[in-house]
Design an enzyme around this catalytic site. Structure first.
Site, PDB file in Angstrom:
ATOM      1  N   LYS A  21      -7.660 -13.183   0.241  1.00  0.00           N
ATOM      2  CA  LYS A  21      -7.740 -11.787  -0.215  1.00  0.00           C
ATOM      3  C   LYS A  21      -6.451 -11.387  -0.933  1.00  0.00           C
ATOM      4  O   LYS A  21      -6.505 -10.813  -2.024  1.00  0.00           O
ATOM      5  CB  LYS A  21      -8.009 -10.893   1.002  1.00  0.00           C
ATOM      6  CG  LYS A  21      -8.131  -9.414   0.703  1.00  0.00           C
ATOM      7  CD  LYS A  21      -8.875  -8.681   1.792  1.00  0.00           C
ATOM      8  CE  LYS A  21      -8.086  -8.412   3.039  1.00  0.00           C
ATOM      9  NZ  LYS A  21      -6.987  -7.438   2.863  1.00  0.00           N
ATOM     10  N   SER A  22      -5.305 -11.682  -0.332  1.00  0.00           N
ATOM     11  CA  SER A  22      -4.031 -11.278  -0.947  1.00  0.00           C
ATOM     12  C   SER A  22      -3.865 -11.905  -2.327  1.00  0.00           C
ATOM     13  O   SER A  22      -3.428 -11.243  -3.284  1.00  0.00           O
ATOM     14  CB  SER A  22      -2.858 -11.747  -0.073  1.00  0.00           C
ATOM     15  OG  SER A  22      -2.880 -11.098   1.164  1.00  0.00           O
ATOM     16  N   ARG A  26      -3.814 -10.182  -6.290  1.00  0.00           N
ATOM     17  CA  ARG A  26      -2.677 -10.388  -7.193  1.00  0.00           C
ATOM     18  C   ARG A  26      -3.123 -11.049  -8.487  1.00  0.00           C
ATOM     19  O   ARG A  26      -2.595 -10.745  -9.574  1.00  0.00           O
ATOM     20  CB  ARG A  26      -1.599 -11.216  -6.473  1.00  0.00           C
ATOM     21  CG  ARG A  26      -0.864 -10.388  -5.399  1.00  0.00           C
ATOM     22  CD  ARG A  26      -0.213 -11.270  -4.369  1.00  0.00           C
ATOM     23  NE  ARG A  26       0.650 -10.564  -3.432  1.00  0.00           N
ATOM     24  CZ  ARG A  26       0.230  -9.850  -2.384  1.00  0.00           C
ATOM     25  NH1 ARG A  26      -1.060  -9.713  -2.134  1.00  0.00           N
ATOM     26  NH2 ARG A  26       1.094  -9.260  -1.577  1.00  0.00           N
ATOM     27  N   GLY A  93      -5.730  -1.271   1.395  1.00  0.00           N
ATOM     28  CA  GLY A  93      -4.303  -0.963   1.442  1.00  0.00           C
ATOM     29  C   GLY A  93      -3.531  -1.754   0.398  1.00  0.00           C
ATOM     30  O   GLY A  93      -2.586  -1.247  -0.213  1.00  0.00           O
ATOM     31  N   ARG A 121      -3.587   5.805   6.125  1.00  0.00           N
ATOM     32  CA  ARG A 121      -2.590   4.723   6.122  1.00  0.00           C
ATOM     33  C   ARG A 121      -1.268   5.254   5.548  1.00  0.00           C
ATOM     34  O   ARG A 121      -1.268   6.028   4.581  1.00  0.00           O
ATOM     35  CB  ARG A 121      -3.089   3.533   5.269  1.00  0.00           C
ATOM     36  CG  ARG A 121      -4.505   3.074   5.597  1.00  0.00           C
ATOM     37  CD  ARG A 121      -4.601   1.994   6.623  1.00  0.00           C
ATOM     38  NE  ARG A 121      -3.773   0.845   6.484  1.00  0.00           N
ATOM     39  CZ  ARG A 121      -4.130  -0.306   5.917  1.00  0.00           C
ATOM     40  NH1 ARG A 121      -5.330  -0.437   5.366  1.00  0.00           N
ATOM     41  NH2 ARG A 121      -3.309  -1.333   5.903  1.00  0.00           N
ATOM     42  N   GLN A 168       3.165  -5.747   1.146  1.00  0.00           N
ATOM     43  CA  GLN A 168       2.630  -4.711   0.258  1.00  0.00           C
ATOM     44  C   GLN A 168       3.771  -3.845  -0.276  1.00  0.00           C
ATOM     45  O   GLN A 168       3.810  -3.508  -1.460  1.00  0.00           O
ATOM     46  CB  GLN A 168       1.583  -3.878   0.991  1.00  0.00           C
ATOM     47  CG  GLN A 168       0.354  -4.709   1.335  1.00  0.00           C
ATOM     48  CD  GLN A 168      -0.705  -3.927   2.070  1.00  0.00           C
ATOM     49  OE1 GLN A 168      -0.537  -2.750   2.366  1.00  0.00           O
ATOM     50  NE2 GLN A 168      -1.823  -4.584   2.354  1.00  0.00           N
ATOM     51  N   ASP A 314      -2.574 -10.338  10.445  1.00  0.00           N
ATOM     52  CA  ASP A 314      -4.009 -10.026  10.383  1.00  0.00           C
ATOM     53  C   ASP A 314      -4.832 -10.875  11.360  1.00  0.00           C
ATOM     54  O   ASP A 314      -6.012 -10.609  11.579  1.00  0.00           O
ATOM     55  CB  ASP A 314      -4.539 -10.239   8.956  1.00  0.00           C
ATOM     56  CG  ASP A 314      -3.929  -9.231   7.979  1.00  0.00           C
ATOM     57  OD1 ASP A 314      -3.485  -8.162   8.421  1.00  0.00           O
ATOM     58  OD2 ASP A 314      -3.899  -9.534   6.778  1.00  0.00           O
ATOM     59  N   LYS A 341      -2.972  -0.493  10.601  1.00  0.00           N
ATOM     60  CA  LYS A 341      -3.901  -1.306   9.802  1.00  0.00           C
ATOM     61  C   LYS A 341      -5.211  -0.531   9.625  1.00  0.00           C
ATOM     62  O   LYS A 341      -5.252   0.674   9.823  1.00  0.00           O
ATOM     63  CB  LYS A 341      -4.109  -2.663  10.475  1.00  0.00           C
ATOM     64  CG  LYS A 341      -2.831  -3.507  10.523  1.00  0.00           C
ATOM     65  CD  LYS A 341      -2.387  -3.890   9.122  1.00  0.00           C
ATOM     66  CE  LYS A 341      -1.105  -4.677   9.115  1.00  0.00           C
ATOM     67  NZ  LYS A 341      -0.611  -4.959   7.773  1.00  0.00           N
ATOM     68  N   ARG A 345      -5.019  -1.378  15.636  1.00  0.00           N
ATOM     69  CA  ARG A 345      -5.535  -2.630  16.215  1.00  0.00           C
ATOM     70  C   ARG A 345      -4.966  -2.941  17.600  1.00  0.00           C
ATOM     71  O   ARG A 345      -5.495  -3.837  18.255  1.00  0.00           O
ATOM     72  CB  ARG A 345      -5.306  -3.796  15.241  1.00  0.00           C
ATOM     73  CG  ARG A 345      -6.213  -3.705  14.039  1.00  0.00           C
ATOM     74  CD  ARG A 345      -6.064  -4.891  13.108  1.00  0.00           C
ATOM     75  NE  ARG A 345      -6.962  -4.744  11.966  1.00  0.00           N
ATOM     76  CZ  ARG A 345      -6.774  -5.336  10.793  1.00  0.00           C
ATOM     77  NH1 ARG A 345      -5.734  -6.131  10.608  1.00  0.00           N
ATOM     78  NH2 ARG A 345      -7.647  -5.151   9.811  1.00  0.00           N
TER      79      ARG A 345
END
Ligand code: S3P
Length: 427
Positions: A21-22, A26, A93, A121, A168, A314, A341, A345
């Site tokens: 995902k990250s 990008r 986020g 957030r 982030q 995560d 998050k 969590r």
């Protein structure tokens, strides 16, 4: 949508792990800011990454999404158009914080907003450094959260000492640094994931990393790239936990990204006594990748803390589930970031574990779990948090009675095929 999960008698077979995902976020962003074409394979077609695509389309970037291949026709560092509407970041986020760094450098004003979770957030963590750089960024509800209004402008290079280990935040500042009048650097208390540094260098930016400080030179020319996105270790984590805890299991997880800033879960399960092997280790698009073989194992508790935390942040919900099946105590600490998050969590994990009969207590910066108590099926509210839905689906495989996950379709955020994959490997 709710999902029922029943006890598993074994998990076997091979899974291709969906794109990280990250890295997918990008690749879209840097491809948009580059000159020329960027082609992405194994892009994660999860809702969060689709939010990033739609934000850049709204700023005039032509992005072809052919599912197996995404092609971005880059507009260059100064080619974004004023968005006609508020940018919709959905639940993401990463989209919110990274795009804010880019928007801070644009010669126009933009606004962005997302869903109910995004509106809670914390954004002060990016508003402060962007303001120091000279941007004018406002939380429209004056609560330090989205919706945000960003008046971009001429930015100054700064050195920022970040109070949080957050990729982030670091990435937001480095992206704003592309548009600054001087070098920009960020020092973190502990090193967070470094995908921005690796990928932006590949696009032609001048970035150096020394210890926990990353430094970027302004106004590079970015060139379109071919990017093969590694499988997401945060998605592989569910099968790592399930393969270890469900008796009679053996799984081959293909193409898992094992960047050292992300591989904390491997180090933790190895410390717990896991039978897990890495094969075919190689580098793709500057990222380390391997195949993992995971076999049922008898595990013991461990401590997860300090510099490890950003490398597995995560994965903590599913590590907590796994700890219920380990002998002795597992202590998770230094993980206050869990509170901010997609859900809190610490609370949502402990609430779910207690509902299943586990011995778990929440602490101010993590949780303590004593393993060995049998778990029972329960109705688990995902709190619209994808990682809570998936972690408790995995827990359900080890419960003596059925489990129901409420709002189970939140998996769409990061792993749209999660339940199909579970079905595929169930014997
Ligand atoms: C991400 C960084 C982490 C992580 C998130 C993705 C990224 O967040 O939890 O899922 O892509 O940079 P923080 O930077 O807030 O720690």
């Amino acid at each position: 949508m709710n999902m029922n999960i029943t006890k598993s008698s074994g998990l076997r077979g091979e899974l291709a792990i969906p794109g990280d995902k990250s890295i997918s976020h990008r690749a879209i962003m840097f491809g948009a800011l580059a000159d020329g074409t960027t082609e992405i394979t194994n892009f994660l077609q999860g809702a969060d990454c689709l939010s990033t695509i739609s934000c850049f389309r709204a700023m005039g970037v032509d992005i072809e999404n052919h599912t197996d291949r995404v092609i971005i026709h880059g507009v260059g560092l100064h080619g974004l158009k004023v968005p006609e509407q508020m940018l919709d970041v959905g639940n993401s986020g990463t989209t919110t914080r990274l795009i804010s760094g880019i928007l801070a450098g644009q010669p126009f004003t933009s606004t962005l907003n997302g869903d109910a979770s995004i509106q809670k957030r914390p954004m002060k963590r990016i508003m402060d450094p962007l303001t120091q750089m000279g941007a004018n960024i406002r939380s429209l509800n004056n609560n330090g959260c989205a919706p945000l209004e960003i008046r971009g402008g001429s930015l100054h290079g700064i050195h920022y000492q970040s109070p949080v280990a957050s990729a982030q935040v670091k990435s937001c500042i480095l992206l704003a640094g592309l548009y600054a009048d001087d070098v920009t650097s960020v020092t973190e208390p502990v090193l967070s994931r470094n995908h921005t540094e690796l990928m932006l260098s590949g696009f032609g930016a001048s970035i150096t990393s020394v210890g926990t400080t990353a430094t970027i030179e302004p106004e590079p020319q970015l060139h379109g790239q071919k990017i093969a996105v590694p499988g997401d270790i945060s998605s592989a984590a569910y099968w790592i936990a399930a393969g270890l805890a469900v008796p009679n299991s053996e799984l081959l997880l293909k193409n898992v990204g094992i960047n050292p800033t992300r591989d904390g879960i491997l180090r933790v399960v190895e410390a717990m006594g896991a039978d897990i092997t890495r094969e075919n280790v190689h580098t793709v698009s500057s990222e380390l990748v391997c195949d993992l073989i995971v076999r049922s194992s008898s595990l013991h508790g461990t401590t997860v803390s300090g510099e490890l935390i950003p490398t597995l942040i995560d994965e903590i919900p599913v590590i907590a589930v796994l700890a219920c099946f380990a002998d002795g105590e597992t202590v998770i600490k230094d993980a206050q970031e869990l509170k901010v998050k997609e859900s809190n969590r610490i609370d949502t994990v402990v609430e779910g574990l207690l509902a299943m009969g586990a011995d778990a207590i929440a602490t101010d910066d993590g949780m303590i779990i004593r393993g060995g108590k049998p778990l029972h099926g329960a109705t688990i509210d995902s709190h619209l948090d994808h990682r809570i839905a998936m972690s408790f689906a995995i827990a359900g495989l080890m419960c003596d009675t059925p489990t129901t996950i409420l709002n189970a379709d939140s998996v769409e955020i990061s792993y749209p095929d999660f339940y199909e994959s579970l079905h595929k490997i169930s014997v």
